[in-house]
Scaffold this motif. Structure first.
Motif, PDB file in Angstrom:
ATOM      1  N   ARG A  44       0.702  -1.171  -0.091  1.00 50.55           N
ATOM      2  CA  ARG A  44      -0.131  -0.141  -0.086  1.00 50.55           C
ATOM      3  C   ARG A  44       0.671   1.200  -0.046  1.00 50.55           C
ATOM      4  O   ARG A  44       1.825   1.338   0.680  1.00 50.55           O
ATOM      5  CB  ARG A  44      -0.855  -0.084   1.377  1.00 50.55           C
ATOM      6  CG  ARG A  44      -1.906   1.045   1.287  1.00 50.55           C
ATOM      7  CD  ARG A  44      -2.737   0.855   2.559  1.00 50.55           C
ATOM      8  NE  ARG A  44      -3.551  -0.557   2.436  1.00 50.55           N
ATOM      9  CZ  ARG A  44      -3.514  -1.349   3.365  1.00 50.55           C
ATOM     10  NH1 ARG A  44      -2.566  -1.303   4.406  1.00 50.55           N
ATOM     11  NH2 ARG A  44      -4.019  -2.383   3.346  1.00 50.55           N
ATOM     12  N   GLY A  45       0.771   2.177  -0.883  1.00 48.44           N
ATOM     13  CA  GLY A  45       1.637   3.461  -0.991  1.00 48.44           C
ATOM     14  C   GLY A  45       1.072   4.121  -2.130  1.00 48.44           C
ATOM     15  O   GLY A  45      -0.099   3.911  -2.892  1.00 48.44           O
ATOM     16  N   ARG A  46       1.871   5.152  -2.621  1.00 47.70           N
ATOM     17  CA  ARG A  46       1.523   5.959  -3.736  1.00 47.70           C
ATOM     18  C   ARG A  46       1.254   5.456  -4.940  1.00 47.70           C
ATOM     19  O   ARG A  46       0.687   6.244  -5.894  1.00 47.70           O
ATOM     20  CB  ARG A  46       2.566   7.322  -3.799  1.00 47.70           C
ATOM     21  CG  ARG A  46       4.004   6.634  -4.145  1.00 47.70           C
ATOM     22  CD  ARG A  46       5.001   8.123  -4.591  1.00 47.70           C
ATOM     23  NE  ARG A  46       6.070   7.337  -4.966  1.00 47.70           N
ATOM     24  CZ  ARG A  46       6.419   6.945  -6.096  1.00 47.70           C
ATOM     25  NH1 ARG A  46       5.669   6.645  -7.060  1.00 47.70           N
ATOM     26  NH2 ARG A  46       7.855   6.384  -6.165  1.00 47.70           N
ATOM     27  N   ALA A  47       2.132   4.354  -5.349  1.00 47.62           N
ATOM     28  CA  ALA A  47       2.108   3.809  -6.772  1.00 47.62           C
ATOM     29  C   ALA A  47       1.252   2.216  -6.693  1.00 47.62           C
ATOM     30  O   ALA A  47       1.481   1.664  -7.601  1.00 47.62           O
ATOM     31  CB  ALA A  47       3.641   3.613  -7.177  1.00 47.62           C
ATOM     32  N   THR A  48       0.551   2.161  -5.626  1.00 46.48           N
ATOM     33  CA  THR A  48      -0.291   0.992  -5.605  1.00 46.48           C
ATOM     34  C   THR A  48      -1.113   0.932  -6.925  1.00 46.48           C
ATOM     35  O   THR A  48      -1.834   1.823  -7.244  1.00 46.48           O
ATOM     36  CB  THR A  48      -1.179   0.803  -4.347  1.00 46.48           C
ATOM     37  OG1 THR A  48      -0.450   0.946  -3.373  1.00 46.48           O
ATOM     38  CG2 THR A  48      -1.914  -0.523  -4.577  1.00 46.48           C
ATOM     39  N   PRO A  49      -0.993  -0.538  -7.731  1.00 47.35           N
ATOM     40  CA  PRO A  49      -1.370  -0.280  -9.094  1.00 47.35           C
ATOM     41  C   PRO A  49      -2.852  -0.248  -8.861  1.00 47.35           C
ATOM     42  O   PRO A  49      -3.535  -1.096  -8.106  1.00 47.35           O
ATOM     43  CB  PRO A  49      -1.012  -1.504  -9.527  1.00 47.35           C
ATOM     44  CG  PRO A  49      -0.498  -2.381  -8.517  1.00 47.35           C
ATOM     45  CD  PRO A  49       0.089  -1.401  -7.701  1.00 47.35           C
ATOM     46  N   THR A  50      -3.576   0.287  -9.928  1.00 45.09           N
ATOM     47  CA  THR A  50      -5.069   0.322  -9.775  1.00 45.09           C
ATOM     48  C   THR A  50      -5.588  -0.934 -10.670  1.00 45.09           C
ATOM     49  O   THR A  50      -4.640  -1.591 -11.294  1.00 45.09           O
ATOM     50  CB  THR A  50      -5.774   1.581 -10.701  1.00 45.09           C
ATOM     51  OG1 THR A  50      -5.110   1.255 -12.077  1.00 45.09           O
ATOM     52  CG2 THR A  50      -5.273   2.879 -10.186  1.00 45.09           C
ATOM     53  N   PRO A  51      -6.953  -1.453 -10.631  1.00 48.15           N
ATOM     54  CA  PRO A  51      -7.273  -2.629 -11.330  1.00 48.15           C
ATOM     55  C   PRO A  51      -6.852  -2.498 -12.711  1.00 48.15           C
ATOM     56  O   PRO A  51      -6.712  -3.363 -13.426  1.00 48.15           O
ATOM     57  CB  PRO A  51      -8.875  -2.783 -11.156  1.00 48.15           C
ATOM     58  CG  PRO A  51      -8.840  -2.008  -9.665  1.00 48.15           C
ATOM     59  CD  PRO A  51      -7.880  -0.873  -9.730  1.00 48.15           C
ATOM     60  N   ARG A  52      -7.238  -1.455 -13.268  1.00 51.09           N
ATOM     61  CA  ARG A  52      -6.885  -1.104 -14.783  1.00 51.09           C
ATOM     62  C   ARG A  52      -5.527  -1.324 -15.111  1.00 51.09           C
ATOM     63  O   ARG A  52      -4.920  -2.175 -16.257  1.00 51.09           O
ATOM     64  CB  ARG A  52      -7.259   0.182 -15.116  1.00 51.09           C
ATOM     65  CG  ARG A  52      -7.155   0.428 -16.894  1.00 51.09           C
ATOM     66  CD  ARG A  52      -6.980   1.879 -17.358  1.00 51.09           C
ATOM     67  NE  ARG A  52      -5.551   2.285 -16.771  1.00 51.09           N
ATOM     68  CZ  ARG A  52      -4.564   1.912 -17.488  1.00 51.09           C
ATOM     69  NH1 ARG A  52      -4.530   1.289 -18.838  1.00 51.09           N
ATOM     70  NH2 ARG A  52      -3.399   2.319 -17.178  1.00 51.09           N
TER      71      ARG A  52
END
Length: 446
Positions: A44-52
């Motif tokens: 968990r952080g600023r660059a946590t990937p989105t589902p897309r």
């Protein structure tokens, strides 16, 4: 064949961005073989990937969840002590994240010999912070190098500070592959135009002036060659973050420009884009290595200089350096086969051979009589007392790797309100980076 190679292996991958998830998951598959259960953990952080972003990466896991460092350490503690421990753990993180997890695992596995083999490495070209990044990764059982060149550099750094260099293992980028290029599609009677792809990077270059210049040159190339299809390959959509921050997305710059009809902005997996590429152009993207591996003509731009800050200095000696003026005139760079061989991008086939040594090392470690020794990072309170505590504190760990006082319990699941606050905070951060920060920077230059 080692007995450990005959069973289905349980593998965990901890990643902090979409590109590192791709590297970590594909590396896990290269190392574990066909019998594999893959559990993914997204830090968990600023660059946590989105589902897309995860869908675009295209690498699926049997299970996938978002965690903090503390939550992940708790999972590693309970699974290692349980009936089905992980055989392999791949840390696909920035250097500070790797170091924090290694020290945290050292605490939760103080004398536990029944533990996973811990692997880490780099997602692409290593052109900056070589010593810093490597020493922050020291302590893993395997530190993967993507080429012979990198393996030699990595060992030299470790040996130069008196650290054990035996973990350095030569491999390759796990996503190299795809159909080899067989010449321009149109020249072979195909039904698509000659295609030029510019692979954008989130943080290189980092100024509005330089990024606007590159977009302008791409537009000029499209207008000079109306018979060509020109693609601007984007890494993410506005509001999304990847491995590096992108304050000035090209799509925002393009909105204020009249684009020619043969220039298009595209997303999607790089491998699929390369399937239809006749010339790959970039400043220093790892996409250049993917293209070179497939024998696609590749140009590393010199327009903004050949500088360490741009990362294109890594490609000196490759034969691929070129300017937009040269490309506009029809020049096609010819890569030096000696350079590509040293960079691990000259191999044919899927790249499985490049991972043979790493797989053998994993097998050997899993079959170590008496189990594996405790993790032993070179950074400690004896070697780096003024540096290590700050690295660990960012992940709520004390200087010895234990939890800092007041850290929320790892097994307390966040409620709906806390999840909403997290999403809002992440959105506010991304808005600040991509909309407010550029304005503040311009005001500071007045």
């Amino acid at each position: 064949m080692p007995a450990s190679a005959n069973k289905t292996r349980r593998v965990a991958v901890l990643a902090d961005s979409d590109t590192r998830w791709k590297w970590g998951a594909l590396t896990a598959r290269r190392l574990a073989g066909d019998g594999l259960r893959l559990d993914g953990y997204l830090l968990r952080g600023r660059a946590t990937p989105t589902p897309r972003q995860l869908t675009e990466v295209g690498v699926r896991a049997d299970a996938l969840r978002e965690v903090s460092t503390v939550e992940f350490l708790r999972v590693m503690d309970t699974t290692t002590a349980g009936d089905e421990p992980y055989d392999l753990l791949v840390l696909a993180l920035v250097g500070g994240g790797v170091q924090a997890v290694l020290h945290g695992l050292r605490q939760v596995w103080p004398a536990r010999t029944r533990r996973p083999v811990v692997v880490t490495g780099y997602v692409g070209v290593v052109y900056e912070k070589l010593a810093d990044g490597l020493l922050l990764r020291h302590g893993a059982d395997l530190v993967l190098a993507n080429s012979r060149h990198d393996a030699e550099r990595f060992r030299a750094v470790y040996e130069g500070v008196g650290a054990d260099a035996s973990a350095v293992t030569e491999a390759a980028l796990p996503f190299l592959g795809g159909t080899p290029y067989r010449g321009a599609w149109a020249a072979r009677g195909g039904n698509r135009p000659y295609t030029v792809v510019f692979a954008a990077q989130p943080s290189v270059p980092d100024t509005r002036t330089d990024r606007a210049y590159l977009l302008d040159r791409l537009i000029r190339h499209a207008r000079l060659h109306p018979d060509r299809q020109v693609l601007l390959k984007l890494r993410s959509r506005v509001g999304e973050h990847t491995t590096h921050l992108e304050e000035l997305p090209y799509q925002k710059l393009a909105r204020a420009t009249d684009l020619p009809p043969n220039l298009h902005l595209v997303h999607g997996p790089m491998g699929e884009v390369l399937d239809g590429t006749d010339l790959l152009v970039t400043v220093s993207s790892t996409a250049a290595l993917e293209a070179l591996h497939r024998h696609i003509p590749t140009a590393i731009l010199t327009d903004l200089g050949v500088r360490e800050a741009l990362g294109n200095h890594y490609f000196t000696g490759s034969g691929c350096l070129a300017s937009w003026d040269q490309l506009d005139a029809g020049h096609l760079p010819e890569p030096d086969p000696r350079w590509t061989a040293r960079q691990g991008v000259a191999a044919d086939g899927s790249g499985d051979t490049a991972f043979a040594a790493a797989r053998a090392r994993v097998d050997s470690l899993l079959d170590t009589p008496g189990g594996l020794p405790p993790l032993a990072p070179w950074y400690s309170l004896a070697t780096a007392p003024g540096y290590l505590p700050g690295i660990l504190a960012r992940h709520h760990l004390a200087p010895d790797g234990a939890l800092l006082p007041g850290t929320p319990p790892a097994d307390r699941a966040p409620g709906p309100a806390r999840q909403l606050v997290r999403r809002a905070a992440r959105g506010a951060y991304r808005h600040g980076v991509q909309r407010i920060a550029p304005v503040v920077r311009r005001l500071g230059e007045l």
